[in-house]
Scaffold this active site. Structure first.
Site, PDB file in Angstrom:
ATOM      1  N   TYR A  66      30.921  30.143 -15.766  1.00  0.00           N
ATOM      2  CA  TYR A  66      31.913  31.180 -16.019  1.00  0.00           C
ATOM      3  C   TYR A  66      33.307  30.546 -16.011  1.00  0.00           C
ATOM      4  O   TYR A  66      33.444  29.325 -15.877  1.00  0.00           O
ATOM      5  CB  TYR A  66      31.778  32.308 -14.999  1.00  0.00           C
ATOM      6  CG  TYR A  66      30.487  33.099 -15.150  1.00  0.00           C
ATOM      7  CD1 TYR A  66      30.158  33.696 -16.358  1.00  0.00           C
ATOM      8  CD2 TYR A  66      29.601  33.223 -14.092  1.00  0.00           C
ATOM      9  CE1 TYR A  66      28.971  34.408 -16.509  1.00  0.00           C
ATOM     10  CE2 TYR A  66      28.412  33.935 -14.230  1.00  0.00           C
ATOM     11  CZ  TYR A  66      28.105  34.521 -15.443  1.00  0.00           C
ATOM     12  OH  TYR A  66      26.934  35.212 -15.599  1.00  0.00           O
ATOM     13  N   ALA A  92       0.089  51.438 -10.273  1.00  0.00           N
ATOM     14  CA  ALA A  92       0.550  52.824 -10.402  1.00  0.00           C
ATOM     15  C   ALA A  92      -0.116  53.716  -9.364  1.00  0.00           C
ATOM     16  O   ALA A  92       0.534  54.536  -8.710  1.00  0.00           O
ATOM     17  CB  ALA A  92       0.281  53.342 -11.815  1.00  0.00           C
TER      18      ALA A  92
END
Length: 642
Positions: free
Chosen positions: A176, A393
């Site tokens: 950055y 799930a």
């Protein structure tokens, strides 16, 4: 039993005392307002991690300036006094639960900015190509502009101190803007901010000094990429020189990591990189610094403790592990290590969401970003609930329904829980998936859930008599095209069976299908000494795999010698292997074993057959085959809504 005393030992950063050695590593949440202000949702997210016993919570980036670069929507800013009320609310919420909060400050992304503003060029230390669009050259910042950004850091630090923030972190890694100044591959300046290492560090040094002057008493940390992990990038020796310069500037803590946009997988290490993959970076910093050093990178409690005991680091940075379980540190302190919900390092809803500017989520913790809205409080009217299917799930649905007070029975036709996770977790690089199954088993054992293994449920099963709700999580069934000649031969093995019965696998293997299940098996087999070829009809393998994960996967496949035949269609299985058609005609692939990995289709039959007998909620792969994240979150939501 592992001793975690070093993790739980108090620590000190500058003048700040921490109750333990666990620091929540800075990660973006994309939960801010469009204007860049902290929201109640984001504050609740951070406060939950503080309440869970984390020694110091560090936020994601907050921009100190909008002068030369506009932040992305969802990210935060501290460049105006309008930001102070949100900062104050954040500090108060964290302090109210006994925690400490650090604010990460950024100078910007520079050449890594996501979107090029047509009205102004991206900025950098020099005229570097924009990362995503190399045809665009960045505008080098002028000396007066650099000094203005330094001034903005001081102003932002003063606002943070006014708001009650406990510490400040400088966003200096991963290529950055600040890193673009420190690194010779991006800094070709000839003024006082370029040339020697000392000059290239001048921007960072002035930022540290400005922050400490504006917020006296607040410790300052800095995150440094010790090895950029790509040819031409910075290596360890130069990072050690930089670290000494930053320490001399008054730095209080060095956060050591690795990677860059050119080596993105090290920025967000997937499961393919393994445990403790960046501890050597921390060790390199410890070798030259007297200030504390923080290690990061796929840390479990065990290898975090080991890194501290070995003196490789003084603090451990837990990032995605604290997304998965905000009570990571608190559970260790309570002697409940086995109850820590593991991060499976899939990157799907944390990093993956950030790539699309979506709010942070988690594959295994559906409460992320909904800490208040999805609290597991008791229901007013408990219901009788049957959950059919013990995959991800179904397991999550049973856990959530029981935690809210419903009367729950879970039925699984196999003799163990886990569903597709069980075979998928056989590779060492996916060991956290198997840990996840064990976590669910322990949670259900502590809840009033009756688990019935080896039980097949049909539309007329008496087990469903009197049930109010049936959550159907029956998963999916493999697709095996009957039209392919020889597909039923004795040396053909379905991919799930290949994981579970390795004795059936010969030395040379052709994997028919290059989706994630196929290529993960190919990698596992190749690294175990098999000769493997993957045949895939599309122009790339694992097309829906996040690019960060795919970078490491492709590297490991190449190192293991896996042959990848994309744009090839399997047309026959022969006694000698596989015949495929590709751009250049027919190819014969010798193989002792052919593994079919053509994908799966939803097993929806039971859900459809049960309509009218009870209230039916179909979740997971039996609705639409997808990844673990979709299954877990669907299971949670269905059970939470009961």
């Amino acid at each position: 039993m592992t001793d975690f005393s070093r993790i739980l030992e108090p620590g000190r950063i500058g003048a700040l005392d921490l109750p333990n050695r666990v620091i929540m590593a800075p990660m973006g949440t994309e939960m801010g307002t469009h204007e860049g202000l902290f929201t109640e949702r984001e504050i609740a997210y951070y406060a939950e991690r503080a309440a869970g016993g984390t020694g110091l919570v560090v936020t994601g980036i907050s921009a100190v300036s909008q002068d030369f670069e506009q932040i992305n929507p969802g990210l935060c800013r501290v460049d105006t006094d309008a930001c102070v009320p949100g900062l104050t609310a954040l500090a108060e919420a964290v302090h109210a639960v006994g925690g400490l909060i650090s604010l990460q400050l950024t100078a910007g992304l520079g050449r890594n900015i996501n979107v090029v503003d047509p009205e102004r060029l991206p900025i950098s230390a020099s005229d570097n190509p924009h990362y995503a669009d190399p045809g665009v050259l960045c505008r080098p910042l002028e000396t007066a502009e650099i000094r203005l950004i330094v001034q903005r850091f001081g102003e932002a630090a003063a606002r943070a101190a006014q708001a009650g923030i406990d510490a400040l972190d400088i966003h200096g890694h991963t290529g950055y803007l600040i890193d673009q100044f420190m690194s010779p591959q991006w800094n070709r300046r000839e003024d006082e901010y370029g040339g020697s290492t000392q000059n290239r560090c001048r921007f960072a040094v002035e930022i540290i000094q400005a922050v400490k002057q504006a917020a006296p008493g607040l410790p300052v940390s800095f995150r440094l990429s010790v090895d950029h992990r790509y040819p031409g990038g910075r290596r360890v020796a130069e990072s050690q020189e930089i670290a000494r310069i930053l320490e001399a500037a008054g730095l209080d803590l060095m956060m050591a990591d690795e990677g860059s946009y050119e080596a993105m997988d090290y920025v967000f290490p997937p499961y393919y990189l393994g445990d403790a993959c960046m501890v050597p970076a921390a060790r390199a910093m410890k070798d030259v610094l007297t200030i504390p050093v923080m290690a990061v990178g796929n840390l479990t409690p065990e290898n975090a403790q080991a890194a501290l005991e070995a003196g490789d680091a003084d603090f451990v940075g837990i990032g995605r592990g604290l997304i998965a379980d905000p009570q990571w540190a608190g559970k260790l302190a309570a002697g409940r290590r086995e109850d820590i919900r593991p991060c499976i390092r899939c990157n799907q809803l944390c990093v993956g969401n950030a790539f699309f500017a979506l709010p942070l989520g988690c594959a295994v913790n559906p409460q992320v970003g909904f800490e208040r809205e999805r609290a597991l409080t008791p229901v007013d009217a408990p219901r009788r609930v049957a959950v059919v299917g013990g995959g991800p799930a179904g397991l999550e649905a049973a856990r959530v329904a029981a935690a809210r007070g419903h009367d729950v029975d879970l039925y699984e036709q196999a003799d163990h829980l886990g569903g597709v996770l069980w075979p998928a977790a056989t590779p060492e690089f996916k060991s956290e998936l198997r840990t996840m199954i064990g976590w669910w088993e322990r949670q259900l054992a502590a809840l009033p859930v009756r688990v019935h293994l080896g039980t097949t449920i049909t539309a007329d099963s008496p087990e469903l008599d009197g049930v109010d709700d049936v959550i159907v999580a029956t998963g999916a069934t493999p697709v095996v095209p009957a039209s392919i000649p020889g597909i039923d031969a004795a040396h053909v093995v379905e991919v799930v069976d290949a994981h579970l019965d390795r004795a059936r696998i010969g030395h040379s293997v052709a994997v028919a299908g290059g989706g994630l299940s196929g290529v993960d098996l190919a990698l596992e087999l190749a690294e175990d000494g098999h000769q493997v070829t993957v045949v895939e009809m599309a122009d790339q393998i694992a097309p829906d795999l996040l690019i960060i994960n795919k970078i490491t996967l492709l590297r490991r496949l190449e190192a293991a010698g896996v042959r990848l035949l994309t744009e090839h269609r399997v047309v026959a299985v022969t006694p000698e292997g596989v015949r495929a058609e590709g751009p250049d005609g027919t190819v014969e692939i010798p193989a002792d074993t052919v593994v079919t990995a053509f994908g799966v289709r939803a097993a929806r039959g039971l859900a459809d057959a049960l309509e009218g007998r009870a209230k039916v909620h179909a979740v997971g792969d039996c609705v639409h085959p997808a990844k673990v994240a979709e299954a877990v979150n669907a299971g949670f939501e269905a059970a939470f809504a009961l």
